[in-house]
Design a protein around this motif. Structure first.
Motif, PDB file in Angstrom:
ATOM      1  N   GLY A  41       0.835  -1.290   0.055  1.00 25.36           N
ATOM      2  CA  GLY A  41      -0.254  -0.235  -0.057  1.00 25.36           C
ATOM      3  C   GLY A  41       0.962   1.328  -0.273  1.00 25.36           C
ATOM      4  O   GLY A  41       0.227   2.779   0.506  1.00 25.36           O
ATOM      5  N   THR A  42       1.952   1.019  -1.001  1.00 21.78           N
ATOM      6  CA  THR A  42       2.771   2.682  -0.318  1.00 21.78           C
ATOM      7  C   THR A  42       3.618   2.714  -1.989  1.00 21.78           C
ATOM      8  O   THR A  42       3.892   4.202  -2.041  1.00 21.78           O
ATOM      9  CB  THR A  42       4.047   2.313   0.623  1.00 21.78           C
ATOM     10  N   GLY A  43       2.830   2.559  -2.686  1.00 21.58           N
ATOM     11  CA  GLY A  43       2.259   3.435  -4.151  1.00 21.58           C
ATOM     12  C   GLY A  43       3.696   1.995  -4.457  1.00 21.58           C
ATOM     13  O   GLY A  43       3.661   3.019  -6.316  1.00 21.58           O
ATOM     14  N   LYS A  44       3.959   1.340  -4.500  1.00 22.81           N
ATOM     15  CA  LYS A  44       4.928   0.817  -5.815  1.00 22.81           C
ATOM     16  C   LYS A  44       4.293  -0.271  -7.430  1.00 22.81           C
ATOM     17  O   LYS A  44       4.810   0.865  -8.804  1.00 22.81           O
ATOM     18  CB  LYS A  44       5.462  -0.967  -4.978  1.00 22.81           C
ATOM     19  N   SER A  45       2.761  -0.134  -7.334  1.00 23.30           N
ATOM     20  CA  SER A  45       2.277  -0.775  -8.061  1.00 23.30           C
ATOM     21  C   SER A  45       1.653   0.284  -9.223  1.00 23.30           C
ATOM     22  O   SER A  45       1.872   1.099 -10.142  1.00 23.30           O
ATOM     23  CB  SER A  45       1.074  -1.729  -8.336  1.00 23.30           C
ATOM     24  N   THR A  46       1.356   1.550  -8.201  1.00 21.42           N
ATOM     25  CA  THR A  46       1.194   2.560  -8.676  1.00 21.42           C
ATOM     26  C   THR A  46       2.195   3.636  -9.951  1.00 21.42           C
ATOM     27  O   THR A  46       2.331   4.017 -10.964  1.00 21.42           O
ATOM     28  CB  THR A  46       1.100   3.390  -7.636  1.00 21.42           C
ATOM     29  N   ILE A  47       3.336   3.630  -8.694  1.00 20.72           N
ATOM     30  CA  ILE A  47       4.701   3.870  -9.587  1.00 20.72           C
ATOM     31  C   ILE A  47       5.021   3.191 -10.848  1.00 20.72           C
ATOM     32  O   ILE A  47       5.335   3.909 -11.866  1.00 20.72           O
ATOM     33  CB  ILE A  47       5.607   3.854  -8.736  1.00 20.72           C
ATOM     34  N   LEU A  48       4.942   2.111 -11.130  1.00 16.73           N
ATOM     35  CA  LEU A  48       4.731   0.614 -12.300  1.00 16.73           C
ATOM     36  C   LEU A  48       4.063   1.763 -13.185  1.00 16.73           C
ATOM     37  O   LEU A  48       4.131   1.556 -14.668  1.00 16.73           O
ATOM     38  CB  LEU A  48       4.791  -0.276 -11.933  1.00 16.73           C
ATOM     39  N   ARG A  49       2.679   1.879 -13.147  1.00 18.42           N
ATOM     40  CA  ARG A  49       1.894   2.203 -13.894  1.00 18.42           C
ATOM     41  C   ARG A  49       1.680   3.993 -14.160  1.00 18.42           C
ATOM     42  O   ARG A  49       1.688   4.243 -15.449  1.00 18.42           O
ATOM     43  CB  ARG A  49       0.202   2.075 -13.299  1.00 18.42           C
ATOM     44  N   ILE A  50       2.912   4.953 -13.156  1.00 16.97           N
ATOM     45  CA  ILE A  50       3.062   5.871 -14.399  1.00 16.97           C
ATOM     46  C   ILE A  50       4.473   5.777 -14.934  1.00 16.97           C
ATOM     47  O   ILE A  50       3.924   5.994 -15.857  1.00 16.97           O
ATOM     48  CB  ILE A  50       2.880   7.072 -12.863  1.00 16.97           C
ATOM     49  N   ILE A  51       5.185   5.069 -14.528  1.00 16.61           N
ATOM     50  CA  ILE A  51       6.639   4.775 -15.194  1.00 16.61           C
ATOM     51  C   ILE A  51       5.476   4.287 -16.988  1.00 16.61           C
ATOM     52  O   ILE A  51       6.067   4.642 -18.259  1.00 16.61           O
ATOM     53  CB  ILE A  51       6.655   4.085 -14.839  1.00 16.61           C
ATOM     54  N   ALA A  52       4.473   3.282 -16.508  1.00 15.64           N
ATOM     55  CA  ALA A  52       4.492   2.462 -17.723  1.00 15.64           C
ATOM     56  C   ALA A  52       3.285   3.863 -19.203  1.00 15.64           C
ATOM     57  O   ALA A  52       2.954   3.535 -20.636  1.00 15.64           O
ATOM     58  CB  ALA A  52       3.434   1.534 -18.117  1.00 15.64           C
ATOM     59  N   GLY A  53       2.789   4.368 -18.378  1.00 15.65           N
ATOM     60  CA  GLY A  53       1.911   5.901 -19.172  1.00 15.65           C
ATOM     61  C   GLY A  53       0.656   5.367 -19.462  1.00 15.65           C
ATOM     62  O   GLY A  53      -0.217   6.117 -19.928  1.00 15.65           O
ATOM     63  N   LEU A  54       0.169   4.450 -18.517  1.00  9.53           N
ATOM     64  CA  LEU A  54      -0.840   3.869 -18.136  1.00  9.53           C
ATOM     65  C   LEU A  54      -1.748   4.485 -17.002  1.00  9.53           C
ATOM     66  O   LEU A  54      -2.994   4.390 -16.787  1.00  9.53           O
ATOM     67  CB  LEU A  54      -1.282   2.570 -17.212  1.00  9.53           C
ATOM     68  N   LEU A  55      -1.185   5.669 -16.206  1.00  5.32           N
ATOM     69  CA  LEU A  55      -1.750   6.792 -15.408  1.00  5.32           C
ATOM     70  C   LEU A  55      -1.076   7.545 -15.501  1.00  5.32           C
ATOM     71  O   LEU A  55       0.112   7.766 -15.131  1.00  5.32           O
ATOM     72  CB  LEU A  55      -2.117   6.074 -13.637  1.00  5.32           C
ATOM     73  N   ALA A  56      -1.819   8.666 -15.043  1.00  6.53           N
ATOM     74  CA  ALA A  56      -0.891   9.983 -15.260  1.00  6.53           C
ATOM     75  C   ALA A  56      -0.918  10.772 -13.774  1.00  6.53           C
ATOM     76  O   ALA A  56      -1.515  10.384 -12.744  1.00  6.53           O
ATOM     77  CB  ALA A  56      -1.699  10.980 -15.710  1.00  6.53           C
ATOM     78  N   PRO A  57       0.401  10.867 -13.613  1.00  6.62           N
ATOM     79  CA  PRO A  57       0.430  11.567 -11.891  1.00  6.62           C
ATOM     80  C   PRO A  57      -0.303  13.025 -11.848  1.00  6.62           C
ATOM     81  O   PRO A  57      -1.364  13.418 -12.877  1.00  6.62           O
ATOM     82  CB  PRO A  57       1.802  11.670 -11.572  1.00  6.62           C
ATOM     83  N   ASP A  58      -0.776  13.188 -10.262  1.00  2.59           N
ATOM     84  CA  ASP A  58      -1.721  14.796 -10.407  1.00  2.59           C
ATOM     85  C   ASP A  58      -0.015  15.603 -10.427  1.00  2.59           C
ATOM     86  O   ASP A  58      -0.778  16.962 -10.643  1.00  2.59           O
ATOM     87  CB  ASP A  58      -1.612  14.725  -8.816  1.00  2.59           C
ATOM     88  N   ALA A  59       1.012  15.114  -9.621  1.00  8.83           N
ATOM     89  CA  ALA A  59       1.907  16.678 -10.285  1.00  8.83           C
ATOM     90  C   ALA A  59       3.532  15.777 -10.548  1.00  8.83           C
ATOM     91  O   ALA A  59       4.022  14.723 -10.361  1.00  8.83           O
ATOM     92  CB  ALA A  59       1.785  17.029  -8.225  1.00  8.83           C
ATOM     93  N   GLY A  60       4.170  16.814 -10.915  1.00  9.85           N
ATOM     94  CA  GLY A  60       5.661  16.322 -11.174  1.00  9.85           C
ATOM     95  C   GLY A  60       5.642  15.805 -12.617  1.00  9.85           C
ATOM     96  O   GLY A  60       4.069  15.917 -13.545  1.00  9.85           O
TER      97      GLY A  60
END
Length: 260
Positions: A41-60
């Motif tokens: 629950g600390t964002g590891k899968s989320t960071i993978l999906r952001i790297i893959a371009g499947l999920l957009a970050p809110d900032a950065g």
């Protein structure tokens, strides 16, 4: 030092009231075998999906080979190929192994079916699954389904020479597997980095000690939305960092908050 292959700068992502990533920075270099670890629950899968371009970050900001990515992967092609292997293999149950592995080519190429079958067979041979193209996912063991998903992730369209994935992203590739099946997957992860048609670099999210030690060269520890520690596999046993010590000891005592 050479320009990073992928770089995340100040990336944040919130779901509802839960800030999963909080101004996180991450750099990936060509040729790296990187593990992203940390509590659930600390964002590891989320960071993978952001790297893959499947999920957009809110900032950065996200840079791929020096070019800033705007939007998601379908908005503009990255200068490198990025493939992703999902935790549950994510195969289409109603399609055969051949149709799963060749899905990209069947849907987005003008190649004849015979040529696609040849390419699928090549990828299946690379992951040690020659001759199973006619089977359905339900007929495979968990480890075999994982390997099929690897073959699908490295499939490329020969009509597009630049389409081969240079980076593979693995989300818990050994989760739910017995120790022997895990070893097969760990060996395959390493192998795919060294063979033609594989990948030059990979990023892996995992909790398993053996997978971390056998597949990673560099490790980043993600907790409370930020990278809290970085080091090599050898550093695991020598660092005094309290988060790392608690994580690998499995102790409930320490700075990591135990949920429940």
């Amino acid at each position: 030092m050479a320009e990073p292959l992928i770089e995340l700068k100040g990336v944040s992502k919130t779901f509802g009231k839960n800030a999963v990533l909080d101004n996180a920075d991450l750099t990936i270099h060509r040729g790296e075998a990187l593990a992203v670890i940390g509590p659930s629950g600390t964002g590891k899968s989320t960071i993978l999906r952001i790297i893959a371009g499947l999920l957009a970050p809110d900032a950065g900001e996200i840079y791929v080979q020096g070019q800033r990515r705007k939007g998601l992967i379908e908005d503009s092609a990255d200068p490198i190929g990025i493939g992703m292997v999902f935790q549950q293999a994510a195969l289409f149950d109603s399609l055969t192994v051949e149709e799963n592995v060749g899905f990209l080519l069947y849907e987005h190429s003008n190649l004849p079916r015979r040529r696609i079958r040849e390419l699928v067979n090549q990828k299946l041979e690379m992951v040690g699954l020659a001759g199973i193209g006619s089977r359905l996912p339900a007929e495979l063991s968990g480890g075999m389904r994982k390997r099929v998903s690897f073959a699908r992730a490295i499939m490329a369209n020969p009509e597009n020479p630049d389409g081969s994935p240079e980076v593979l992203l693995y989300d818990e590739p050994t989760a739910g597997l017995d120790p022997i099946a895990s070893t097969v997957i760990e060996d395959l992860v390493r192998q795919l980095q060294s063979v033609q048609g594989g990948c030059s670099s990979y990023v892996m999210v995992t909790h398993q000690d053996s997978t971390i030690r056998r597949t990673a060269d560099r490790i980043v520890f993600l907790y409370q939305g930020k990278v809290q520690w970085q080091g090599t596999v050898n550093d695991i046993d020598t660092t005094d960092h309290p988060l790392v010590r608690q994580f690998f000891s499995g102790s409930v005592e320490g700075p990591i908050q135990v949920i429940g």
